[in-house]
Enzyme design. Structure first.
Site, PDB file in Angstrom:
ATOM      1  CB  CYS A   1      -0.260   5.089  -5.445  1.00 60.27           C
ATOM      2  SG  CYS A   1       1.200   5.528  -4.535  1.00 60.27           S
TER       3      CYS A   1
ATOM      4  CE  LYS B   1      -2.374  -1.064   1.222  1.00 53.21           C
ATOM      5  NZ  LYS B   1      -1.961   0.333   1.343  1.00 53.21           N
TER       6      LYS B   1
ATOM      7  CD  GLN C   1      -6.878  -0.040   0.458  1.00 53.73           C
ATOM      8  OE1 GLN C   1      -7.527  -0.019   1.501  1.00 53.73           O
ATOM      9  NE2 GLN C   1      -5.741   0.620   0.331  1.00 53.73           N
TER      10      GLN C   1
ATOM     11  CG  HIS D   1      -2.039   1.294  -5.500  1.00 56.57           C
ATOM     12  ND1 HIS D   1      -0.698   1.058  -5.716  1.00 56.57           N
ATOM     13  CD2 HIS D   1      -2.108   2.023  -4.360  1.00 56.57           C
ATOM     14  CE1 HIS D   1       0.007   1.611  -4.741  1.00 56.57           C
ATOM     15  NE2 HIS D   1      -0.822   2.217  -3.908  1.00 56.57           N
TER      16      HIS D   1
ATOM     17  CG  ASP E   1      -4.394  -4.505  -5.717  1.00 64.14           C
ATOM     18  OD1 ASP E   1      -4.357  -4.901  -4.536  1.00 64.14           O
ATOM     19  OD2 ASP E   1      -3.934  -3.411  -6.092  1.00 64.14           O
TER      20      ASP E   1
HETATM   21  N1  PMP Z   1      -3.030  -1.858  -4.317  1.00 69.52           N
HETATM   22  C1  PMP Z   1      -3.846  -1.110  -3.559  1.00 69.52           C
HETATM   23  C2  PMP Z   1      -5.305  -1.061  -3.913  1.00 69.52           C
HETATM   24  C3  PMP Z   1      -3.338  -0.409  -2.479  1.00 69.52           C
HETATM   25  O1  PMP Z   1      -4.148   0.347  -1.736  1.00 69.52           O
HETATM   26  C4  PMP Z   1      -1.947  -0.497  -2.173  1.00 69.52           C
HETATM   27  C5  PMP Z   1      -1.349   0.259  -1.004  1.00 69.52           C
HETATM   28  N2  PMP Z   1      -1.713   1.595  -0.922  1.00 69.52           N
HETATM   29  C6  PMP Z   1      -1.151  -1.307  -2.980  1.00 69.52           C
HETATM   30  C7  PMP Z   1      -1.721  -1.964  -4.032  1.00 69.52           C
HETATM   31  C8  PMP Z   1       0.318  -1.444  -2.727  1.00 69.52           C
HETATM   32  O2  PMP Z   1       0.561  -2.088  -1.541  1.00 69.52           O
HETATM   33  P1  PMP Z   1       2.042  -2.124  -0.933  1.00 69.52           P
HETATM   34  O3  PMP Z   1       2.602  -0.749  -1.050  1.00 69.52           O
HETATM   35  O4  PMP Z   1       1.841  -2.556   0.457  1.00 69.52           O
HETATM   36  O5  PMP Z   1       2.825  -3.091  -1.725  1.00 69.52           O
END
Ligand code: PMP
Length: 406
Positions: free
Chosen positions: A364, A225, A202, A122, A199
């Site tokens: 993203c 999430k 998910q 991401h 990370d």
């Molecule tokens: N990493 C992953 C794999 C994600 O899915 C997301 C959120 N879509 C993020 C990072 C970023 O998370 P946040 O926007 O809540 O900081």
């Protein structure tokens, strides 16, 4: 077995209609809905228990501090960290990874040093490293997924060279649902003295996580999430790494003493928590984690695995639909395009008319989109409260899309 109907009853929003149809919420990869226990904790946090935390000498400040600080232990328990002091609160994964880039990586990296990433990261686990590329001349080394969307841990291990200073990798792809064997990667990286950042945005939602078993140095999660409030989050940091970190944000709470010419810092983890935090958001995250731990992440994983198998079978039965990613054991996240070239935004709009919420776009993850040769997908991402009936509703909706757009 998970009592899904009982769980659904805990989420007030799931009984509403959208566009005259019962809501089918399949945008959980972007953000999950909130159970009443979280909504109540937030309401109570503001209505009855609100004051700023730390150093207050009055009743409400002490109460809010106790409630807020208790969440550190809940996060540690949820991730099986050895101690609550290994947890730093933040606003989510983006903040967590940026903090590691500034606090830990930046002071110890120089031109030519390498960071190993997978192509399915991401942007939150890409852009902070690009900053180091732009500012220090650090080199980003990318490891690609195979045609099924699986990531061979050996390829990541092979990418680690003498100049590698960090492996930064997701445990579950937010686009493909691919699960990554971060434990194997971490133990091989550690043999080469290379720290690993995972990370977990998910992964922590879909499966039990044990940071001590993985052995990783950093593990980032995001509250919204995890059925908690937006603006809540945390990162697990191994004590050895925390000792190496310089504070990134300066201000209240992270100091011990400030003079005209000198400053001393609070002890970790508060050394890395500047300013008034997301007090009520964090308390709400605590309620969400209690809720998840009461149910049991293993039960949630089993339910979602069954849902994933059913959705895989139904979606792959549609010969005009391309589902990106078939890695074995993947999480219930499905990125889709249609053979006729229909735009994912149109797919999402048609599904929305039927009350079905999915996300369309690059999610993203632009390097992954480029790797897959698509500019966007429509993504259905499932959560513990989703049902097989909702998979059927999605398939019916996609059939309508094919009729109108195919
Ligand atoms: N990493 C992953 C794999 C994600 O899915 C997301 C959120 N879509 C993020 C990072 C970023 O998370 P946040 O926007 O809540 O900081």
């Amino acid at each position: 077995m998970l009592d899904v109907e009982k769980i659904r009853a805990d989420f007030p929003i799931l009984s509403r209609e959208v566009n005259g149809k019962p809501l089918v919420y399949l945008d959980n990869g972007a953000s999950a809905q909130k159970p009443s226990v979280v909504i109540d904790a937030v309401t109570r946090g503001y209505a009855e228990e609100y004051a700023n935390v730390h150093r207050g000498l009055h009743y409400l400040s002490n109460l809010a501090t106790d409630k807020y600080e208790a969440v550190r232990g809940k996060v540690a328990q949820f991730l099986n960290a050895a101690h609550e002091d290994h947890i730093v609160f933040n606003t989510g994964t983006t903040m967590g990874i940026n903090m590691i880039a500034y606090s830990w990586a930046m002071p110890r990296m120089q031109a030519g040093d390498e960071i190993v990433l997978s192509v399915m990261e991401h942007h939150a686990n890409i852009v902070p490293w690009h900053f180091l590329r732009e500012r220090l001349g650090v080199v980003l080394k990318w490891v690609e997924t195979d045609a099924t969307g699986a990531l061979d841990p050996q390829k990541v291990i092979d990418a680690i060279g003498p100049k590698t200073k960090l492996v930064a990798i997701t445990q579950v792809s937010n686009v493909l649902g691919t699960k990554v064997d971060v434990k194997t990667i971490t133990s091989a990286a550690h043999e080469k003295d290379v720290p690993v950042l995972v990370d977990g945005s998910q992964a922590a939602v879909h499966m039990p996580v044990d940071v001590q078993d993985i052995g990783c140095d950093f593990y980032a999660i995001t509250g919204h999430k995890l059925y908690g409030p937006s603006g809540s989050g945390a990162i697990y940091i191994k004590p050895e790494r925390m000792a190496e970190m310089r504070p990134f944000l300066g201000g209240g709470d992270m100091i011990n003493e400030v003079g005209r010419d000198v400053i001393t810092y609070n002890t970790p983890p508060m050394k890395f928590e500047a300013g008034t935090p997301g007090i009520v958001q964090t308390i709400g995250l605590g309620a969400a984690l209690d809720y998840l731990m009461d149910i049991g992440m293993d039960k949630i994983a089993a339910h979602e695995d069954a849902l994933c198998a059913y959705a895989s079978e139904r979606l792959t039965g549609l010969n005009w639909l391309n589902v990106q990613g078939h890695a074995p054991g993947k999480a219930a996240i499905f990125s889709m395009t249609m053979s006729g070239g229909a735009h994912p935004h149109d797919i999402s709009t048609i599904l929305d008319k039927r009350g079905i919420a999915v996300r369309a776009g690059h999610h993203c993850a632009q390097p992954l989109m480029a790797h897959m040769g698509v500019s966007a997908t429509a993504r259905a991402s499932f959560a513990m409260y989703n049902t097989k009936d909702e998979v059927d509703a999605l398939v019916d909706g996609l059939e309508l899309c094919n009729k109108l757009l195919g």
